[in-house]
Design a protein around this motif. Sequence first.
Motif, PDB file in Angstrom:
ATOM      1  N   ILE A  46      13.643   1.823  -2.798  1.00  0.00           N
ATOM      2  CA  ILE A  46      12.477   1.301  -3.469  1.00  0.00           C
ATOM      3  C   ILE A  46      12.251   2.197  -4.645  1.00  0.00           C
ATOM      4  O   ILE A  46      12.184   1.967  -5.854  1.00  0.00           O
ATOM      5  CB  ILE A  46      11.197   1.170  -2.949  1.00  0.00           C
TER       6      ILE A  46
ATOM      7  N   GLU B 235      10.841   3.280   4.928  1.00  0.00           N
ATOM      8  CA  GLU B 235      11.550   1.754   5.056  1.00  0.00           C
ATOM      9  C   GLU B 235      11.231   1.150   6.144  1.00  0.00           C
ATOM     10  O   GLU B 235      10.945  -0.056   6.167  1.00  0.00           O
ATOM     11  CB  GLU B 235      13.069   2.266   4.856  1.00  0.00           C
TER      12      GLU B 235
ATOM     13  N   ALA C 226       7.883  -0.755   5.435  1.00  0.00           N
ATOM     14  CA  ALA C 226       8.265  -1.759   4.491  1.00  0.00           C
ATOM     15  C   ALA C 226       8.901  -2.982   5.313  1.00  0.00           C
ATOM     16  O   ALA C 226       8.720  -4.200   4.746  1.00  0.00           O
ATOM     17  CB  ALA C 226       9.187  -1.124   3.367  1.00  0.00           C
TER      18      ALA C 226
ATOM     19  N   LYS D 113       7.642  -7.028   5.232  1.00  0.00           N
ATOM     20  CA  LYS D 113       8.607  -8.022   4.469  1.00  0.00           C
ATOM     21  C   LYS D 113       7.874  -9.228   4.565  1.00  0.00           C
ATOM     22  O   LYS D 113       7.800  -9.986   5.648  1.00  0.00           O
ATOM     23  CB  LYS D 113       9.868  -7.948   4.784  1.00  0.00           C
TER      24      LYS D 113
ATOM     25  N   SER E  60       5.612  -2.101  -0.664  1.00  0.00           N
ATOM     26  CA  SER E  60       6.764  -1.560  -1.280  1.00  0.00           C
ATOM     27  C   SER E  60       6.658  -0.983  -2.544  1.00  0.00           C
ATOM     28  O   SER E  60       6.670   0.224  -2.905  1.00  0.00           O
ATOM     29  CB  SER E  60       7.902  -2.691  -1.312  1.00  0.00           C
TER      30      SER E  60
END
Lengths: 497, 411
Positions: B3, B198, B201, B205, B219
């Motif tokens: 990101i 990650e 994140a 999602k 994010s």
Amino acid sequence: MARVWIGGALLAAGALGTVGAHAAPQTIPAASIAAANRVTWGVTQGAVSTPAPSFARPPADSSLPPEVAAQIAAMRISREPMAQLVQEMDAQQRATKDITDPAAREAAKKAWQQDMNDLLREAQARALLRDVYSPAQLTEQMGWFWSNLFSVHAQKRDIRAMVGDYQDVLRAHALGSYRGLLEASLRHPAMLRYLDNDQNAAGKINENYAREIMELHSMGVGSGYTQKDVQELARILTGVGVSIRPDGAQMRPQYQQLAIHDGLFQFDPRRHDFGDKQFLGHTIHGSGFGEVEQALDLIAASPATAHHVSTKIAEYFVGDNPAPALTQPMSDTFLRTHGDISAVLRAMFAAPEYQASLATGFKDPVHYVVSAVRYAYDGRVILNARPMINWLNQMGEGLYMHETPDGYPLGAAAWSGPGQMETRFEIARAIGNGSAGLFRSDGAVSDQPAFPQMQNALYYNGLEPTLAPQTRATLAAATTPQEWNMLLLASPDFMKR
Amino acid sequence: MLIINRRNLLAASALLAPSVVVGRAFAAPAAKDSRLLVVFLRGAYDAANIIAPTGNAFYHEARPNIALAHPDPANPDAALPLDADWSLHPALKDSIAPLWAARQIAFVPFAGTDDMSRSHFETQDSIELGQPVAGTRNYQSGFMGRLAGVLEAGRSSPKCMPIAFTQQVPLSCRGGPVIPNIALNAAGKPPLDQRQSELIAAMYKGQNLGGADLGHAVSEGFAVREQVFASINQEMEAAGRGAVSAKGFELAAQRIGHLMRSDYNLAFVDVGGWDTHVNQGGAQGYLANHIGELGRALAGFAAEIGPDAWRDTTVVVISEFGRTFRENGDRGTDHGHGSAYWVLGGGVRGGRIAGPQVALSPQTLNQGRDLPVLTDYRALIGGIVARQYGLSPAQIAHVFPGAAPVDLGLV
């Protein structure tokens, strides 16, 4: 596999997991979890076993778990009544001015600031300990709600010495009568100081408090009152103030019988405007403090107040934009019962819209922090609430830290921005890693070992089945128990209320 | 981390991309590397004692204890002359007065909203939402958010990089692309490593809760945190040598300058502490200290962003309303109406008092107590961004529905 490994690590660390300790674990219905998560500050094993809201009165601090009771009993705000605290701090501050040596004077000023900050921190710590451990969870939540509706900013003048008492007063009324609550806040020096009414006198009008009473504490902006009503209420409130040191001046006899002196609260008829007032369509004849009672009666009985306060309560529990189908019965109940707060809450709990909203709300920072500590250390009492205070300050929702009188926002949008979420993950990491300072008593150098017990019976029998698939998949990828804890506390599932 | 790389890439491409001019209504300067910073003074600053009508006898009558003295070079507490009617608060002598002399700042008195509630919160919301005051409000849509949306959809280059330097995402920044927020005084090293970021994140999602797009928020949060930390770290290393370290808003403004030099070009920040009901002071005192800090902060921002970027930067300073023209019984001022806004920047046509004015007298006061509003803030900011970004009338109407922009020739 990850679970087995983690279970082993926990056992190795000497923390006995409850999983598998009994032959037939009792499955906890998802509905109980959702219900308990809403009417308490966050789920614990105890909370989910009795998920109905408790309307119990606030318990005495001495009846809380002994380690909590001891922490609270040791606080200065518990040992000294507010009037004494405020007078002592006032004397201490004045004494600094007499010190001639500049260095000594600076040191004395600093000490005074430190003492004042300690008083605020005690009030914040005590509130958090009650939130985590009090059995009267609904009362404690409403205590926070009223502290926020009648928000004061502790950093102004000497309010830090007053907020402990202010919190007790609001909490005592938390499930009682709104009219009583309104007057209790009006008679409290913290509020009178904060909104400058202690400076409001005949011929020297200060309309700050008058406006906010109607706009924020009761009727709501745009509900029909006018600028003229604000000005008239300000006149009604002239002479309502705070007195730390009685000035000793003789009052004329006709004033003496109208004067009120109750603790630090003072009604000084010499400062009051005795003219007649037109307020909310009524004539209020100049009579003294009785005018304030009449004005509060009018405000509390106004349908605008019923609507505004009910909507705020609904927002607090349900989230943004509560449906009229939810707020209308609450507002009707408010009017019918003359502002019986418990009855209004019952009307909310009974509404289908309330039931449908369960587990769709977003925790504000206070709910996030308190629920994390409740869950991570279920049944084990923390020794220091300071880390929780710091986390709340970091997220911008510290108790009595909001500068403006509107209180903290209640909707999700205010607390779910990128920066906010980042900070939550930091906190999740701090709690997940170990004791995070929560088990370091004041003065101690290091924490007592205390690893959060998060993979517990409540998790396996109740929480786990409610998690989203991607949360479960992520938890399975955790490489250490610390990381697993962090991920659970950082998960979207744990943000829900 | 993925990101962050994306974000860095965007920032880098923003720097390298050639300027492209999009269709526009005003004969606007090309949409070069334009930057806009909106500074919101929450609490209603007492504009009449900062941009003070010292040329008017009624001003001195109305404020017997707190008015600024007539300009007088011999008196350090006297106001600083701007023109025949108006003067500047002396606490701004070393920060804002030089910008005035360089014609890089204009003041717009009698500015504000048509919201007459005199409620801080109601009017702050009105301003941030930027929607017509009458009518239903959409609390999920603020004017900075809509502006970011327009700039992004217009594919104007350089790319729009919005940010809010606030602890919470302000109302003004909702309703467009997700605008990240970060409180600059507490921006330390990111605590989570790339793998953990990650993992988190991934959990978020596509997640929405209570109308909030958590997936994007999360994010963006990781990306911005990393970038701001890297940028501030670099700045501290570069500027460390014996420099006096700024605090509070001065520190934040310096960092904003650094970040807006290259990383962000549309920003919002707020400063509180302006609700001066009691003992606000005159040339000295509470308000003098607070406005002095603001002035130093803005001058520090201009210095930090650097002369090149400063040329393309517009800073607009706004507040929800002005205060009573007469002082109250406590040597303070109560809630009023018209305020005075500041527009500054290297390319601003300043050194003047802009917009319509009226001579102040008991008769010309709004409702006998405060300043009338003659320049609507939506029209003012609409006019500025129309020129600065070359926006079409339809685009402006999207940012400020129902408010025709006025062009005061400021940019």
